[in-house]
Design a protein around this motif. Structure first.
Motif, short mmCIF file in Angstrom:
data_model
loop_
_atom_site.label_atom_id
_atom_site.label_comp_id
_atom_site.label_asym_id
_atom_site.label_seq_id
_atom_site.Cartn_x
_atom_site.Cartn_y
_atom_site.Cartn_z
N VAL A 129 0.86 -1.18 0.00
CA VAL A 129 0.00 0.00 0.00
C VAL A 129 0.90 1.23 0.00
O VAL A 129 1.92 1.26 0.68
N GLN A 130 0.53 2.22 -0.79
CA GLN A 130 1.31 3.45 -0.86
C GLN A 130 0.39 4.64 -1.06
O GLN A 130 -0.81 4.49 -1.39
N GLU A 131 0.94 5.82 -0.85
CA GLU A 131 0.14 7.05 -0.89
C GLU A 131 -0.59 7.21 -2.21
O GLU A 131 -1.74 7.67 -2.24
N GLU A 132 0.04 6.81 -3.30
CA GLU A 132 -0.54 6.99 -4.63
C GLU A 132 -1.80 6.16 -4.85
O GLU A 132 -2.55 6.37 -5.81
N ASP A 133 -2.06 5.20 -3.97
CA ASP A 133 -3.27 4.39 -4.08
C ASP A 133 -4.53 5.19 -3.75
O ASP A 133 -5.64 4.69 -3.95
N PHE A 134 -4.35 6.40 -3.23
CA PHE A 134 -5.48 7.21 -2.80
C PHE A 134 -5.44 8.56 -3.53
O PHE A 134 -4.98 9.58 -2.99
N PRO A 135 -5.91 8.60 -4.80
CA PRO A 135 -5.85 9.85 -5.57
C PRO A 135 -6.73 10.95 -5.00
O PRO A 135 -6.42 12.13 -5.15
N ASP A 136 -7.83 10.59 -4.35
CA ASP A 136 -8.67 11.61 -3.73
C ASP A 136 -7.96 12.15 -2.49
O ASP A 136 -7.61 11.38 -1.59
N PRO A 137 -7.74 13.46 -2.40
CA PRO A 137 -6.94 14.00 -1.29
C PRO A 137 -7.54 13.75 0.09
O PRO A 137 -6.81 13.46 1.04
N LEU A 138 -8.85 13.85 0.22
CA LEU A 138 -9.46 13.63 1.52
C LEU A 138 -9.38 12.16 1.92
O LEU A 138 -9.13 11.83 3.09
N GLN A 139 -9.57 11.25 0.96
CA GLN A 139 -9.43 9.83 1.25
C GLN A 139 -7.99 9.51 1.65
O GLN A 139 -7.74 8.71 2.56
N ARG A 140 -7.04 10.14 0.99
CA ARG A 140 -5.63 9.92 1.32
C ARG A 140 -5.34 10.36 2.76
O ARG A 140 -4.67 9.67 3.52
#
Length: 437
Positions: A129-140
């Motif tokens: 799992v990495q940060e780029e897996d969450f393109p939506d900023p709030l979900q990240r």
């Protein structure tokens, strides 16, 4: 009682309610016989690691569990979270994390879930799992950086793309700092004493501040018991030093417990003058009194007082410190349960801050100095409060601090410390001086 089982019990208790530190302390105190120091430290590390990473842990577990983590039995949920936290964030070998979790599942009467715990943990540990897996900023911010929806929205609204660096910084604990008690020792003497106790010490950014890598509790050694120092973060020291209390002055600390800033003020005063240290919660006044006794302070009076209520009977003060109650969004690294605040009641909190600031200002003599401070990075509680205050109190002006830390941001409304830029707690300090009329 094993440290893993104690951590799981504390996690189950934490889900019901309560401050994390009190929940963990309560479980440790109930343990008979008491855990050895090393085991207690391991249990605490599991507990706080799970709290810090809980949304991300659940995200991983949900990929492989038939039921979402939120719908599992509480003991199984806590075991899964703690096992996964150990393997992914505590450098515990995956095989040990899995095997011990399976054993604990059986020991806690959940034998039927042991196979599921084994299978889910093995897969969740191996998942990338990495940060780029969450393109939506709030979900990240909510899942990868583990913040509540309300805190994620606030950070992104106020800081935009910078919110990710800010959130990442809250996973790094600021260096421990202490303030030297200049009434009984010197920087050099205390450095030698702490080194003799086995701690690593280096000078801080200003006189009488030391940065210490403690081996064990900061409050356990002889130097602490003798009152040679008090533990106080750099940003907290900064706020107290900005008051510029002097010997013989009359000084007011309106929201004083547990007492670190009052101790710094008393030492600035060389224990000469009058320091009134107020605290709204009666049960916390004794913390102030104990701190004063330990450090040999005689000029201070600890009193129970509601800072939102004016106290004309106290007269005027040369210096006032208003370190107001706040959301605490600058000290998430120290208190991970703050990550999950819903921020309900913000308007009431802002009103309390305004009342305390105004009462502090009304207590200040002409040509006096007032410091307003918080441990949050929320502009509503910081710059906007000062702006509103100045609009209604034209006899006040903001002045720049006389000391500095690398990375701090000073503007026309105060000084802001952001953890990813300063390596400290998040903090806000505004220095207000009252002009003569």
């Amino acid at each position: 009682m094993t440290p893993r089982r104690l951590a799981v019990k504390a996690l189950m208790h934490q889900e019901q309610a309560g401050y994390a530190n009190l929940v963990l302390d309560g479980e440790l105190k109930k343990c008979t016989p008491p855990l050895e120091a090393r085991d207690a430290a391991f249990a605490a590390r599991i507990f706080y690691t799970v709290l810090e990473y809980q949304p991300l842990l659940d995200y991983l577990l949900d990929h492989f569990s038939k039921k979402p983590a939120a719908r599992l039995d509480a003991p199984v949920r806590a075991i899964l979270r703690s096992g996964l936290a150990q393997a992914r964030f505590m450098e515990v070998p995956p095989s040990a994390a899995v095997n011990e979790s399976v054993k604990l599942t059986k020991a806690m009467g959940k034998t039927s879930a042991a196979g599921m715990v084994n299978a889910v943990l093995r897969r969740a540990i191996a998942m990338t799992v990495q940060e780029e897996d969450f393109p939506d900023p709030l979900q990240r911010l909510q899942i990868f950086y583990c913040l509540s929806p309300a805190v994620a929205r606030l950070f992104y609204r106020e800081y935009g793309e910078e919110a990710f660096a800010l959130a990442a910084a809250f996973r790094q604990r600021p260096v421990s700092a202490v303030c030297v008690n200049t009434l009984c020792t010197s920087d050099k003497e205390l450095t030698e004493q702490l080194q003799a106790e086995g701690h690593t010490v280096r000078p801080g950014p200003w006189n009488h501040a030391l940065l210490v890598d403690f081996q064990g509790s900061p409050a356990a050694g002889d130097a602490f018991r003798r009152g040679a120092y008090h533990v106080q973060g750099l940003t907290s020291q900064f706020a107290a030093l900005c008051v510029q209390a002097e010997p013989g002055q009359k000084v007011l600390d309106l929201c004083a417990a547990p007492g670190g800033k009052s101790l710094t003020l008393a030492q600035q005063m060389q224990d000469n003058g009058l320091l009134i240290s107020g605290e709204a919660v009666p049960g916390r006044v004794h913390l102030l009194e104990e701190a004063f006794r330990r450090c040999g302070i005689h000029c201070a009076r600890a009193v129970q007082n509601d800072a939102t209520v004016p106290r004309k009977d106290w007269g005027k003060f040369d210096r006032v410190l208003c370190d107001v109650p706040c959301t605490g969004l600058g000290i998430i690294a120290k208190k991970p349960d703050i990550r999950y605040k819903n921020l309900d009641g913000m308007e009431n909190l802002l009103s309390i801050q305004q009342k305390i600031l105004q009462n502090g200002a009304d207590s200040l003599a002409e040509n006096g100095r007032l410091v307003y401070s918080t441990c949050t990075v929320n502009r509503q509680e910081n710059q906007q409060q000062v702006e509103k205050f100045l609009a209604g109190n034209p006899e006040f002006r903001v002045v720049a601090p006389e000391i500095s830390l690398p990375g701090m941001q000073t503007d026309a409304l105060g000084t802001l410390f952001l953890p990813h830029k300063t390596g400290t707690d998040g903090f806000f300090v505004a220095i207000l001086e009252k002009l003569s009329t």
